[in-house]
Design a protein around this motif. Structure first.
Motif, PDB file in Angstrom:
ATOM      1  N   ASP B 142     -12.717  -1.035  -1.183  1.00 37.92           N
ATOM      2  CA  ASP B 142     -12.325   0.085  -2.036  1.00 37.92           C
ATOM      3  C   ASP B 142     -12.863   1.402  -1.494  1.00 37.92           C
ATOM      4  O   ASP B 142     -12.165   2.413  -1.473  1.00 37.92           O
ATOM      5  CB  ASP B 142     -12.851  -0.136  -3.464  1.00 37.92           C
ATOM      6  CG  ASP B 142     -11.969  -1.121  -4.222  1.00 37.92           C
ATOM      7  OD1 ASP B 142     -10.881  -1.446  -3.687  1.00 37.92           O
ATOM      8  OD2 ASP B 142     -12.370  -1.568  -5.310  1.00 37.92           O
ATOM      9  N   VAL B 143     -14.122   1.356  -1.079  1.00 36.46           N
ATOM     10  CA  VAL B 143     -14.726   2.585  -0.574  1.00 36.46           C
ATOM     11  C   VAL B 143     -14.002   3.058   0.675  1.00 36.46           C
ATOM     12  O   VAL B 143     -13.660   4.236   0.812  1.00 36.46           O
ATOM     13  CB  VAL B 143     -16.220   2.365  -0.273  1.00 36.46           C
ATOM     14  CG1 VAL B 143     -16.792   3.565   0.487  1.00 36.46           C
ATOM     15  CG2 VAL B 143     -16.997   2.123  -1.550  1.00 36.46           C
ATOM     16  N   THR B 314     -22.918   0.927  -2.970  1.00 38.90           N
ATOM     17  CA  THR B 314     -22.143   1.198  -1.752  1.00 38.90           C
ATOM     18  C   THR B 314     -22.669   2.407  -0.984  1.00 38.90           C
ATOM     19  O   THR B 314     -21.973   2.967  -0.150  1.00 38.90           O
ATOM     20  CB  THR B 314     -20.658   1.412  -2.090  1.00 38.90           C
ATOM     21  OG1 THR B 314     -20.569   2.389  -3.123  1.00 38.90           O
ATOM     22  CG2 THR B 314     -20.010   0.125  -2.539  1.00 38.90           C
ATOM     23  N   PHE B 315     -23.915   2.774  -1.226  1.00 36.42           N
ATOM     24  CA  PHE B 315     -24.495   3.907  -0.499  1.00 36.42           C
ATOM     25  C   PHE B 315     -24.390   3.721   1.015  1.00 36.42           C
ATOM     26  O   PHE B 315     -24.163   4.659   1.752  1.00 36.42           O
ATOM     27  CB  PHE B 315     -25.979   4.080  -0.857  1.00 36.42           C
ATOM     28  CG  PHE B 315     -26.187   4.907  -2.098  1.00 36.42           C
ATOM     29  CD1 PHE B 315     -25.154   5.667  -2.627  1.00 36.42           C
ATOM     30  CD2 PHE B 315     -27.429   4.946  -2.717  1.00 36.42           C
ATOM     31  CE1 PHE B 315     -25.356   6.441  -3.766  1.00 36.42           C
ATOM     32  CE2 PHE B 315     -27.637   5.709  -3.846  1.00 36.42           C
ATOM     33  CZ  PHE B 315     -26.596   6.456  -4.385  1.00 36.42           C
ATOM     34  N   VAL B 316     -24.581   2.469   1.480  1.00 39.56           N
ATOM     35  CA  VAL B 316     -24.577   2.257   2.922  1.00 39.56           C
ATOM     36  C   VAL B 316     -23.234   2.611   3.540  1.00 39.56           C
ATOM     37  O   VAL B 316     -23.157   2.874   4.734  1.00 39.56           O
ATOM     38  CB  VAL B 316     -24.953   0.798   3.295  1.00 39.56           C
ATOM     39  CG1 VAL B 316     -26.439   0.571   3.110  1.00 39.56           C
ATOM     40  CG2 VAL B 316     -24.131  -0.184   2.515  1.00 39.56           C
ATOM     41  N   PRO B 320     -22.563   7.313   5.335  1.00 37.58           N
ATOM     42  CA  PRO B 320     -21.966   7.673   6.632  1.00 37.58           C
ATOM     43  C   PRO B 320     -20.602   8.345   6.474  1.00 37.58           C
ATOM     44  O   PRO B 320     -20.292   9.279   7.202  1.00 37.58           O
ATOM     45  CB  PRO B 320     -21.809   6.314   7.344  1.00 37.58           C
ATOM     46  CG  PRO B 320     -22.657   5.358   6.604  1.00 37.58           C
ATOM     47  CD  PRO B 320     -22.840   5.881   5.232  1.00 37.58           C
ATOM     48  N   LEU B 321     -19.809   7.866   5.513  1.00 45.28           N
ATOM     49  CA  LEU B 321     -18.489   8.456   5.326  1.00 45.28           C
ATOM     50  C   LEU B 321     -18.602   9.921   4.918  1.00 45.28           C
ATOM     51  O   LEU B 321     -17.798  10.762   5.339  1.00 45.28           O
ATOM     52  CB  LEU B 321     -17.698   7.675   4.271  1.00 45.28           C
ATOM     53  CG  LEU B 321     -17.078   6.358   4.760  1.00 45.28           C
ATOM     54  CD1 LEU B 321     -16.352   5.668   3.614  1.00 45.28           C
ATOM     55  CD2 LEU B 321     -16.137   6.603   5.932  1.00 45.28           C
ATOM     56  N   ALA B 329     -19.356   3.557   9.558  1.00 43.71           N
ATOM     57  CA  ALA B 329     -18.950   2.930   8.304  1.00 43.71           C
ATOM     58  C   ALA B 329     -18.243   1.605   8.570  1.00 43.71           C
ATOM     59  O   ALA B 329     -18.451   0.618   7.855  1.00 43.71           O
ATOM     60  CB  ALA B 329     -18.034   3.872   7.522  1.00 43.71           C
ATOM     61  N   LEU B 330     -17.429   1.578   9.618  1.00 46.74           N
ATOM     62  CA  LEU B 330     -16.744   0.332   9.960  1.00 46.74           C
ATOM     63  C   LEU B 330     -17.748  -0.736  10.382  1.00 46.74           C
ATOM     64  O   LEU B 330     -17.631  -1.899   9.998  1.00 46.74           O
ATOM     65  CB  LEU B 330     -15.743   0.570  11.092  1.00 46.74           C
ATOM     66  CG  LEU B 330     -14.364   1.063  10.655  1.00 46.74           C
ATOM     67  CD1 LEU B 330     -13.502   1.293  11.871  1.00 46.74           C
ATOM     68  CD2 LEU B 330     -13.717   0.055   9.712  1.00 46.74           C
ATOM     69  N   LEU B 331     -18.752  -0.314  11.185  1.00 39.96           N
ATOM     70  CA  LEU B 331     -19.787  -1.258  11.602  1.00 39.96           C
ATOM     71  C   LEU B 331     -20.494  -1.824  10.372  1.00 39.96           C
ATOM     72  O   LEU B 331     -20.730  -3.031  10.261  1.00 39.96           O
ATOM     73  CB  LEU B 331     -20.799  -0.569  12.530  1.00 39.96           C
ATOM     74  CG  LEU B 331     -21.985  -1.425  12.959  1.00 39.96           C
ATOM     75  CD1 LEU B 331     -21.518  -2.591  13.826  1.00 39.96           C
ATOM     76  CD2 LEU B 331     -23.024  -0.591  13.704  1.00 39.96           C
TER      77      LEU B 331
END
Lengths: 123, 910, 63
Positions: B142-143, B314-316, B320-321, B329-331
């Protein structure tokens, strides 16, 4: 022709007595004081019989006996081993490597002479 | 923004990589070259860190500060209890246990009831946890898709359902690829270890990015947080929650070994017990690393998104986003995916084994649903595959029903509390022989019921799925029955509250019922084998507690049905070879064979079902409880006895070795004596030969010339003297040896002694033409000694020297040195010298220099030993220094007299 | 690892040492900030790392 006898021993006094004894019996005598000399004397003197002491410097009587028996040229040479160590094992060892007779020191001169004469076939 | 299809493609590619790793691991395992090293084992344990850790820890830290750490401190401490874990591993290996349900069931008499109960608890307890993984993946998607095409899927396809289905397919491919169900899943373990590395790297990357990229480092984050009144409280522990803190450590410590997936990885997948040594520190180190940035990330998120709407879970991703770091973010997304898939795969495989063996199999066996089918092994695999799908479906349903109401951490703890219920039955089973099946059933059921009432149902109620009356007002309005304040116990958080009541109920019932029930024979036997697993080895006793009749054919066909024909034949052949038989057809259907068959079946369908199957074809005679215990006890005694025997035989061996050494020494002494006598004989006979020959000739020939007579008599006299000398030396040695020698000690000038000896032997040296030189002081300090004895030593050394040097070129040099304490006399020659070994040997009695076989002995071998005895009697030493080829130097010392006189002392000292 | 090996006993004592160090009441001792960081944070990670180092030394020591 007189039989030739080679006396091999490193004890000078024993050599003296044996030499005297053998000469008195009419043999032609040569002397060697150690094993190596003994082998050289056999090659030059061509003895019929050899009185060989066991305990000697440079080459023991056993080694001399073995070396002589390895050479077929000496097949007719008779060897009488003389030893001051009277253990049965040594007598057996001496006979096994080709000695013809064995005398233990101190020996009876009469017996020694009789044995030598019988071995050489002299009356 | 990121495209949905791109993310889907990336995820699929990543899963394909995982699959390749697993295939590689399986291939290596098949080839017998396992890639499961100690490091891989330790990393695979990190399957503990799920998406709950990956996303949820930051969420929990955002509201609870450092309290999230308890979830990782508990496992650290539990893992150090290596003894407990090792015992679990050993028991499981010995009894071929493949799941925690099987472990408990096997311990309490291979009980189907218990196996089923544990399985139900595990499935019900863990389903929320699986839902959590689905929720985490869904949330992270979702994020990522927030601003993109969130609805890239057709309306009828829910993205979370798609994820669940994908995971199910993937898990089936992973865990049930093999037809034989008994093998370890080495490929899966390798893939899990790989995922552990990925998720750690991803988390550390985002941690560093936020802490050092968005902020000025750890101290900066903390200082900015300290400046904010809202955040300041997160920096410090809340001492009023001390009870919760400790409860969480206990809870997580139990979870690390009792969660089905952890039991699978730690116990079932363990290939080598020594791997535990690495895991005991490497896994805690992993936990520490993955937690270092949790609090900074939470604080960073709270600071960054202050005043906006946010989800701390979902801070992680959002941090980055927020900085446009889409690649990072993908990593992170891949890291989170790793965490979730690892957990789902291992957990569902573990659960599916339990469901298949402990729920479905007993039902099939009872309803004879198996029919007469020839090969059940394919059916077994199908059941497992179906179980995996059903479990994931249940997870999805829970996610739908209750997932929205809870943060990630809350859901995970519900599962932790459920598996904590295994603790009394497990620990009791391993350490308490009196624990019974009835006790375990009572304890587990009681604890489970309390857990459902105080934790599971309230979680449903929170989501509005069921009414929350029993939480607010108590069941039937009885306030003592309030679900989260039982008997009025309040002030605790819901997890601690549940843990306290459920474990109290569980443990209480387990102990009480165990003490009031009697185990049957099978159960008592298993209790003995589990608790004393390190004393009972596998086969030794098992087959002795079974007695009855069985048919080979029936047992073999049983094995073929459940293992598949090929695998069954292979195992049978190995077994027959192990027993030294050519083929299994020739084996007797004895207890050992029955045990082998049951063990093989246990690996495939669990201990309880295996027992049922085996007893269906083998007529077992009833063996009484007392007899089983007797047999086991006897086995223990036999082992103790054999240990005693072993110790005795070791002692005997030692004594024999000592005896042999003594005997060896005696034999050597005997040989030395023999040689000595032989030497003495030779020495005696040689002069006697001359004496006798010459005497006989003198005696028999009276006409001998006078010169000859004189010469012969001279020789006779000389040889007689030689004989006398020899006899005297032997007697002398004997006297010295026995200590009966007479000594007359006077003050002696050693210089005079040396001079006299040299004079006495002068003729000998001249005869051989050997140069004898000396360097002697005019006056020597006096020594207290026996003059004649010292002369004897001197003469012995000199005559030795002259004997060994070459005639003509020979040189012998004598010298005396004095120092404050002693006089030192040296006799140096230029003879052949001695080797190092000879230097010590020549002083031993009866030993002589040179080879006695070819060299005529130069003496009796007594001169030097006698000399040494004399010198030592006066407190001195006699030794030789020599280099072969360069001569020998014989040295003796004699201590000076009256050193106690102060005047003399001073004089010598100056 | 053998039964009741010294390494196992040492590891178990480490766990028994770690438990009181990482729980209350000792945990309430570190307060305030140490070197610009929360004392609790430093203390918890410090003790934890210490336990890991000790465990590694005990476990990896050659018998």
């Amino acid at each position: 022709m007189a039989h030739k006898i080679l006396i091999v021993d490193d004890e000078p006094n024993i050599v003296i007595s044996l030499e005297f004894l053998m000469k008195k019996e009419g043999f032609e005598v040569a002397v060697a004081n150690d094993g190596e000399e003994a082998l050289a004397k056999v090659a030059s003197f061509f003895p019929d019989l050899m009185l060989l002491d066991v305990m000697m410097p440079k080459k023991s009587g056993f080694e001399v006996c073995e070396a002589l028996r390895a050479d077929p040229a000496n097949a007719n040479l008779q060897i009488v081993m003389l030893t001051a160590k009277g253990r049965d094992t040594e007598v057996a060892k001496g006979l096994a490597i080709g000695a013809d007779a064995y005398m233990t020191k101190p020996f009876s001169t009469k017996e020694l002479v009789a044995k030598i004469k019988s071995m050489l076939g002299v009356a | 923004m990121l495209s949905g299809w791109f993310i889907l493609l990336l995820s699929t590619a990543y899963l394909a990589v995982l699959f390749a790793v697993a295939r590689f691991g399986d291939a290596r395992a098949d080839a017998g070259k396992s890639i499961i090293s100690a490091n891989v084992y330790a990393l695979s344990l990190a399957v503990y860190c799920t998406s709950w850790t990956f996303y949820g820890s930051v969420g929990r830290a955002s509201s609870g500060g450092l309290s999230f750490l308890t979830i990782y401190i508990g496992p650290t401490l539990m893992l150090m209890m290596t003894g407990i874990i090792l015992k679990m591993i050993r028991i499981s290996k010995v009894h071929r246990i493949t799941s925690i349900a099987d472990f408990i069931a096997s311990r309490y008499g291979k009980s189907q009831l218990l196996a089923g109960l544990v399985t139900v608890i595990a499935v019900v307890g863990v389903i929320p946890y699986i839902a959590l993984q689905l929720k985490a993946i869904a949330a992270s998607l979702d994020v990522l898709l927030l601003e993109g095409e969130a609805d890239f899927l057709p309306w009828w396809l829910d993205s979370t359902f798609l994820i669940a289905a994908l995971l199910a397919v993937f898990t089936i491919l992973f865990g049930t690829r093999h037809l034989d169900a008994t093998e370890r899943h080495e490929g899966m373990v390798a893939a899990v270890a790989f995922e552990s590395v990925i998720k750690l790297l991803a988390f550390l990357a985002v941690g560093l990015f936020v802490t050092y990229g968005m902020f000025g480092g750890l101290a900066d984050v903390f200082q900015r947080a300290a400046a904010s009144p809202e955040l300041e409280r997160l920096l410090h522990l809340d001492a009023s929650r001390a009870g919760t803190w400790t409860a969480m450590i206990l809870l997580s410590g139990l979870a690390i070994i009792f969660l089905p997936r952890q039991f699978q990885i730690i116990v079932v997948e363990n290939v080598d017990e020594s791997h535990l040594k690495r895991a005991v520190w490497l896994f805690p180190l992993y936990l520490l690393l993955i937690n270092i940035f949790v609090l900074p990330l939470a604080l960073g998120g709270l600071l960054h998104f202050h005043g906006q709407a946010f989800n701390a879970d979902t801070f992680v991703l959002t941090l980055p986003l927020a900085r446009g770091a889409e690649a990072l973010a993908l990593l992170v997304f891949i890291g989170g995916l790793s965490a979730a898939t690892g957990m789902v795969i291992v957990e569902t495989i573990a659960l599916s084994t339990m469901v298949c063996n402990d729920l479905v199999m007993p039902w099939l066996l009872r309803s004879s649903g198996l029919g007469a089918s020839k090969d059940v092994s394919r059916l077994l695999i199908s059941i497992r595959r179906a179980a995996i799908a059903v479990i994931l479906l249940l997870g999805y349903i829970y996610f739908r029903a209750a997932g929205e109401a809870y943060a990630l951490v809350g859901i995970g703890l519900i599962s932790f509390a459920a598996v904590a219920q295994f603790a009394p039955a497990m620990f009791g089973g391993m350490y308490w022989k009196q624990g019974t099946r009835a006790g375990a059933v009572a304890g587990l059921s009681g604890g489970f019921v309390v857990w459902i009432y105080t934790l599971l149902l309230p979680s449903f109620a929170k989501s509005g799925w069921i009414g929350n009356g029993f939480v607010e007002d108590g069941l039937f309005g009885v306030s003592a029955l309030k679900a989260q304040a039982l008997l009025g116990l309040s002030g605790l958080d819901e997890i601690s509250h549940c843990l306290w009541w459920s474990l109290l109920t569980n443990l209480g019932l387990y102990i009480l019922v165990s003490l009031n029930s009697r185990p049957d024979a099978v159960e008592a036997g298993q209790a003995e084998r589990f608790v004393d697993v390190f004393r009972h080895s596998a086969q030794e006793t098992d087959h002795r507690t079974w007695r009855g009749r069985a048919s080979i054919d029936e047992l073999v066909s049983l094995l073929e049905r459940f293992l598949g024909v090929a695998r069954a034949r292979q195992q049978l052949m190995l077994y027959a070879r192990g027993r030294g038989a050519v083929s299994w057809q020739k084996l007797p259907a004895d207890a050992d064979f029955v045990h082998f068959a049951e063990a093989q079946l246990t690996g495939a369908i669990g201990s309880a079902s295996a027992r049922v199957m085996v007893s269906s074809v083998a007529q077992e005679e009833e063996i009484g409880l007392e007899e089983v215990l007797d047999i086991l006890d006897e086995a223990t005694q036999v082992r103790a006895y054999s240990r005693e025997l072993e110790a005795k035989s070791n002692e005997l061996e030692q004594a024999t070795a000592e005896l042999r050494a003594v005997n060896e020494r005696l034999r050597e002494l005997d040989k030395m004596k023999d040689d000595f006598i032989s030497t003495v004989t030779h020495e005696l006979r040689t002069p006697l030969t001359s004496i006798r020959a010459l005497s006989e000739m003198l005696h028999e020939d009276p006409k001998l010339e006078l010169t000859d007579r004189r010469r012969f008599l001279g020789i006779i006299v000389g040889e007689t003297e030689r004989l006398t000398r020899l006899i005297n030396q032997i007697l002398d040695m004997a006297k010295l040896e026995s200590g009966r020698a007479e000594w007359t000690s006077t003050e002696v000038d050693l210089g005079d002694v040396v001079r006299e000896s040299m004079a006495a032997l002068g003729q000998l040296f001249r005869d051989k033409n050997v140069a004898l030189t000396a360097a002697l002081p005019d006056r020597c300090p006096p020594v207290l000694a026996d003059r004649d004895r010292l002369t004897q030593v001197m003469i012995n050394l000199l005559s030795n020297a002259v004997k060994f040097v070459p005639g003509g070129s020979g040189k012998v040099h004598v010298s005396i040195h004095a120092n404050a304490q002693r006089l030192q006399v040296e006799v140096a020659d230029n003879g052949p010298g001695l080797t190092g070994e000879e230097c010590s040997v020549i002083f031993e009695k009866f030993r002589q220099g040179g080879n006695t076989m070819t060299d005529k002995p130069q003496g009796t071998g007594l001169g030097l030993p006698i000399s040494r005895q004399i010198v030592e009697y006066f407190g001195g030493n006699l030794w030789v220094e020599s280099v072969p080829g360069e001569g020998a130097n014989f040295i003796f010392t004699v201590p000076l007299t009256a050193p106690e006189e102060p005047q003399g002392d001073k004089k010598h000292g100056s | 690892m053998k039964q009741s090996s010294p390494a196992r006993q040492r590891l178990t004592s480490l766990a028994l040492l770690g438990l009181p160090l990482l729980t209350y009441p000792i945990l309430s001792l570190p307060v305030g900030m140490w070197a610009g960081m929360p004392a609790d944070y430093i203390y918890l990670f410090g003790v934890w790392a210490g336990l890991i180092v000790l465990a590694a030394r005990v476990a990896e020591k050659k018998a």
